[in-house]
Scaffold this active site. Structure first.
Site, PDB file in Angstrom:
ATOM      1  N   HIS A   1       0.828  -1.206   0.000  1.00  0.00           N
ATOM      2  CA  HIS A   1       0.000   0.000   0.000  1.00  0.00           C
ATOM      3  C   HIS A   1       0.863   1.257   0.000  1.00  0.00           C
ATOM      4  O   HIS A   1       1.906   1.295   0.641  1.00  0.00           O
ATOM      5  CB  HIS A   1      -0.946   0.001   1.206  1.00  0.00           C
ATOM      6  CG  HIS A   1      -2.089  -0.930   1.008  1.00  0.00           C
ATOM      7  ND1 HIS A   1      -1.961  -2.295   1.142  1.00  0.00           N
ATOM      8  CD2 HIS A   1      -3.364  -0.704   0.645  1.00  0.00           C
ATOM      9  CE1 HIS A   1      -3.124  -2.854   0.872  1.00  0.00           C
ATOM     10  NE2 HIS A   1      -3.988  -1.915   0.558  1.00  0.00           N
ATOM     11  N   PRO A   2       0.397   2.275  -0.710  1.00  0.00           N
ATOM     12  CA  PRO A   2       1.150   3.534  -0.764  1.00  0.00           C
ATOM     13  C   PRO A   2       0.929   4.368   0.489  1.00  0.00           C
ATOM     14  O   PRO A   2      -0.066   4.195   1.202  1.00  0.00           O
ATOM     15  CB  PRO A   2       0.537   4.246  -1.977  1.00  0.00           C
ATOM     16  CG  PRO A   2      -0.892   3.785  -1.957  1.00  0.00           C
ATOM     17  CD  PRO A   2      -0.825   2.323  -1.518  1.00  0.00           C
TER      18      PRO A   2
ATOM     19  N   SER B   1      -6.515   3.290  -5.796  1.00  0.00           N
ATOM     20  CA  SER B   1      -5.948   4.155  -4.758  1.00  0.00           C
ATOM     21  C   SER B   1      -6.115   5.630  -5.108  1.00  0.00           C
ATOM     22  O   SER B   1      -6.402   6.449  -4.234  1.00  0.00           O
ATOM     23  CB  SER B   1      -4.465   3.834  -4.527  1.00  0.00           C
ATOM     24  OG  SER B   1      -4.334   2.609  -3.853  1.00  0.00           O
TER      25      SER B   1
ATOM     26  N   GLU C   1      -9.737   6.511  -4.405  1.00  0.00           N
ATOM     27  CA  GLU C   1     -10.013   6.486  -2.967  1.00  0.00           C
ATOM     28  C   GLU C   1      -9.396   7.688  -2.260  1.00  0.00           C
ATOM     29  O   GLU C   1     -10.052   8.344  -1.447  1.00  0.00           O
ATOM     30  CB  GLU C   1      -9.505   5.171  -2.369  1.00  0.00           C
ATOM     31  CG  GLU C   1     -10.309   3.968  -2.838  1.00  0.00           C
ATOM     32  CD  GLU C   1      -9.587   2.644  -2.761  1.00  0.00           C
ATOM     33  OE1 GLU C   1     -10.188   1.631  -3.162  1.00  0.00           O
ATOM     34  OE2 GLU C   1      -8.418   2.601  -2.312  1.00  0.00           O
TER      35      GLU C   1
ATOM     36  N   PHE D   1       1.145   3.360   6.820  1.00  0.00           N
ATOM     37  CA  PHE D   1      -0.147   3.518   7.483  1.00  0.00           C
ATOM     38  C   PHE D   1      -1.234   3.193   6.475  1.00  0.00           C
ATOM     39  O   PHE D   1      -1.263   3.741   5.378  1.00  0.00           O
ATOM     40  CB  PHE D   1      -0.288   4.967   7.966  1.00  0.00           C
ATOM     41  CG  PHE D   1      -1.621   5.297   8.567  1.00  0.00           C
ATOM     42  CD1 PHE D   1      -1.917   4.932   9.871  1.00  0.00           C
ATOM     43  CD2 PHE D   1      -2.571   6.001   7.836  1.00  0.00           C
ATOM     44  CE1 PHE D   1      -3.140   5.258  10.436  1.00  0.00           C
ATOM     45  CE2 PHE D   1      -3.797   6.330   8.399  1.00  0.00           C
ATOM     46  CZ  PHE D   1      -4.077   5.961   9.690  1.00  0.00           C
TER      47      PHE D   1
END
Length: 180
Positions: free
Chosen positions: A77-78, A94, A97, A129
């Site tokens: 995940h970025p 992403s 979102e 995160f």
């Protein structure tokens, strides 16, 4: 928007070959098509044509994966409002979102705050995160960021996995709604 209990994915997962299933649903988990492969191998039935049922099955695959596999999914995940977002190299999901949560509209000060929190989180936990941003705005995300920085390693890892499963659930619902 349709009632989640009546939504159906298109094409119906139960009608697809393994290759076609992975091609269509392998991107639900960020850069981790193995989750779709494992779900298919576990047995896709007509009940999995509903996004909620498919989300549950795919979530089970992630939860029963090894710790290393889980960590790889988390690390795929970025950062939120990070370098990938600024450079335009996020996945389409992403990008939508993060934009939906207003992360593409951060002030320079907010971008700096995200960068500072991303760095602190990465330093403490060794992973990005992750939060399901649907329904949240950048202020709520920043507040969650600061709260979760207080977690211990085990709690934060469990939280990240739960958030990733929620992201996948939202992605599957969105696909079904768009096809309805």
């Amino acid at each position: 928007m349709s009632d989640a209990s009546t939504l159906t994915l298109t094409p119906r997962p139960s009608t697809l070959s393994r290759e076609a299933f992975v091609a269509r649903y392998g991107d639900v988990y960020e850069h981790s098509p193995w989750v779709a492969e494992e779900a298919f191998d576990a047995g896709i039935t007509a009940q999995h044509d509903a996004p909620e049922a498919l989300a549950d099955l795919m979530g089970q695959m992630l939860q029963q994966a090894s710790s290393e596999q889980q960590l790889e999914v988390i690390r795929a995940h970025p950062d939120l409002a990070g370098k990938a977002a600024k450079s335009g190299s996020l996945t389409d999901d992403s990008t939508r979102e993060q934009a939906g949560a207003g992360l593409d509209q951060c002030s320079p000060e907010e971008f700096e705050r995200f960068e500072r929190l991303n760095n602190a989180y990465q330093e403490k936990f060794g992973m990005p995160f992750v939060i399901a941003v649907k329904g949240l705005d950048r202020h709520a995300i920043l507040a969650a960021f600061e709260t979760r920085l207080e977690n211990d390693q085990a709690e934060e890892r469990r939280t990240a996995i739960k958030q990733i499963i929620n992201i996948a659930r939202f992605r599957l619902r969105t696909r079904a709604e768009e096809a309805a």
